[in-house]
Design a protein around this motif. Structure first.
Motif, PDB file in Angstrom:
ATOM      1  N   PRO A 206       7.446  -1.554  -9.537  1.00  0.00           N
ATOM      2  CA  PRO A 206       6.895  -1.899 -10.853  1.00  0.00           C
ATOM      3  C   PRO A 206       5.380  -1.673 -10.907  1.00  0.00           C
ATOM      4  CG  PRO A 206       8.358  -3.632 -10.054  1.00  0.00           C
ATOM      5  CD  PRO A 206       8.146  -2.710  -8.923  1.00  0.00           C
ATOM      6  N   ASN A 207       4.925  -1.058 -12.037  1.00  0.00           N
ATOM      7  CA  ASN A 207       3.501  -0.898 -12.358  1.00  0.00           C
ATOM      8  C   ASN A 207       2.729  -0.063 -11.337  1.00  0.00           C
ATOM      9  OD1 ASN A 207       3.971  -2.653 -14.560  1.00  0.00           O
ATOM     10  ND2 ASN A 207       3.518  -4.446 -13.285  1.00  0.00           N
TER      11      ASN A 207
ATOM     12  N   GLU B 194      -3.411   8.606  -6.679  1.00  0.00           N
ATOM     13  CA  GLU B 194      -3.813   7.292  -7.159  1.00  0.00           C
ATOM     14  C   GLU B 194      -2.667   6.294  -7.078  1.00  0.00           C
ATOM     15  OE1 GLU B 194      -5.267   7.872 -11.056  1.00  0.00           O
ATOM     16  OE2 GLU B 194      -7.023   9.057 -10.443  1.00  0.00           O
ATOM     17  N   ALA B 195      -1.434   6.750  -7.349  1.00  0.00           N
ATOM     18  CA  ALA B 195      -0.283   5.851  -7.273  1.00  0.00           C
ATOM     19  C   ALA B 195      -0.041   5.392  -5.832  1.00  0.00           C
ATOM     20  CB  ALA B 195       0.952   6.545  -7.834  1.00  0.00           C
TER      21      ALA B 195
ATOM     22  N   TRP C 100      -1.879  -2.853  -3.062  1.00  0.00           N
ATOM     23  CA  TRP C 100      -1.151  -4.022  -3.518  1.00  0.00           C
ATOM     24  C   TRP C 100      -0.291  -4.638  -2.424  1.00  0.00           C
ATOM     25  CZ3 TRP C 100       0.885  -2.513  -9.092  1.00  0.00           C
ATOM     26  CH2 TRP C 100      -0.218  -2.391  -9.962  1.00  0.00           C
ATOM     27  N   TYR C 101       0.230  -3.811  -1.526  1.00  0.00           N
ATOM     28  CA  TYR C 101       1.145  -4.310  -0.502  1.00  0.00           C
ATOM     29  C   TYR C 101       0.496  -4.382   0.889  1.00  0.00           C
ATOM     30  CZ  TYR C 101       4.734  -3.920  -4.058  1.00  0.00           C
ATOM     31  OH  TYR C 101       5.477  -4.081  -5.200  1.00  0.00           O
ATOM     32  N   GLY C 102      -0.815  -4.226   0.957  1.00  0.00           N
ATOM     33  CA  GLY C 102      -1.544  -4.450   2.207  1.00  0.00           C
ATOM     34  C   GLY C 102      -1.219  -3.483   3.317  1.00  0.00           C
TER      35      GLY C 102
ATOM     36  N   ARG D  76      11.529  -0.924   0.657  1.00  0.00           N
ATOM     37  CA  ARG D  76      11.553  -1.565  -0.661  1.00  0.00           C
ATOM     38  C   ARG D  76      12.408  -0.812  -1.667  1.00  0.00           C
ATOM     39  NH1 ARG D  76       7.397  -5.383  -0.748  1.00  0.00           N
ATOM     40  NH2 ARG D  76       5.911  -5.157   0.997  1.00  0.00           N
ATOM     41  N   THR D  77      12.781   0.418  -1.376  1.00  0.00           N
ATOM     42  CA  THR D  77      13.562   1.236  -2.318  1.00  0.00           C
ATOM     43  C   THR D  77      14.800   1.779  -1.633  1.00  0.00           C
ATOM     44  OG1 THR D  77      12.252   3.195  -1.733  1.00  0.00           O
ATOM     45  CG2 THR D  77      11.521   1.898  -3.629  1.00  0.00           C
ATOM     46  N   GLN D  78      15.778   2.172  -2.400  1.00  0.00           N
ATOM     47  CA  GLN D  78      16.986   2.761  -1.879  1.00  0.00           C
ATOM     48  C   GLN D  78      16.854   4.287  -1.876  1.00  0.00           C
ATOM     49  OE1 GLN D  78      20.247   1.337  -4.204  1.00  0.00           O
ATOM     50  NE2 GLN D  78      19.969  -0.814  -3.625  1.00  0.00           N
TER      51      GLN D  78
END
Length: 232
Positions: A181-182, A199-200, A207-209, A229-231
């Motif tokens: 998300p975001n 940038e993404a 955000w996730y360190g 975190r993703t499939q």
């Protein structure tokens, strides 16, 4: 343990109280407890006899020790007498004989080795002249092919993706980032690692360190965290 019999003591104390009460009624002092004891003079202890003084020796009875000579050797194997000089300490003209012998031996060994080295080439030439067979000379060997240059290993791990890369792996990265998300909402899945994707990736790392990879670079640490975190 035996039980004490205190009846006699209690009776004695009772009688003493009665005697004291009678004496007070009659106006006379009570019995003095010290009257039952008899004073016995104590003789002083005899003084110890004085110790006899040591006998005084006359000057003629004393014995004077012989003077000690400097340099005497009192060891068990040498016996009395002047100390024997060690062979290693003997010097001739101020030069140690042992050191001189060592220097002479080293010089002689060096001369012998130099002479033997001079005689070796002559012996080889004489052997070749007698046998008539030339001495084989070493042939030059062709150098082997140089090993192929090794490819530089990426510090962020193999399979690292960064800005400018293209292919199906970049497209898979874009699809996975769209599920966070975001981070990469409605981003392109063309398979090109452009500035928007950089940038993404940097935003996801912040955000996730994630600290193991460069900022905006899809390395091993970022890959493991995103895949967890993703499939597929």
């Amino acid at each position: 343990m035996r039980r004490r019999r205190t009846e006699a003591l209690a009776e004695l104390l009772r009688e003493m109280e009665q005697d004291r009460a009678k004496a007070e009624l009659q106006g006379r002092p009570g019995p003095d407890p010290d009257e039952a004891y008899e004073a016995v003079p104590v003789a002083p202890a005899p003084a110890p006899p004085p110790e006899p003084a040591p006998p005084r020796l006359e000057e003629s009875e004393t014995e004077e020790l012989p003077p000690v000579r400097m340099g005497e050797n009192f060891s068990a194997d040498s016996g009395p007498g002047p100390a024997r000089e060690r062979p290693s300490t003997r010097r001739a003209g101020g030069v140690d004989l042992r050191r001189a012998a060592v220097v002479v031996g080293v010089a002689a060994a060096a001369l012998i080795g130099f002479g033997a080295a001079l005689l070796v080439p002559g012996g080889d030439a004489s052997d070749e002249a007698q046998t008539g067979t030339p001495t084989p000379t070493p042939t030059a060997t062709t150098p082997s092919a140089a090993p192929p240059p090794q490819q530089a290993v990426d510090p962020d791990g193999p399979g690292t993706l960064r800005e400018g890369d293209t292919g199906p792996e970049v497209a898979e990265l874009q699809q996975r980032l769209r599920k966070i998300p975001n981070v990469y909402d409605n981003g392109s899945t063309s398979g090109t690692y452009d500035s928007t994707l950089t940038e993404a990736v940097a935003r996801f790392q912040l955000w996730y360190g994630i600290r193991g990879d460069e900022t905006g670079v899809y390395g091993n640490d970022t890959r493991l965290d995103l895949e967890s975190r993703t499939q597929a």
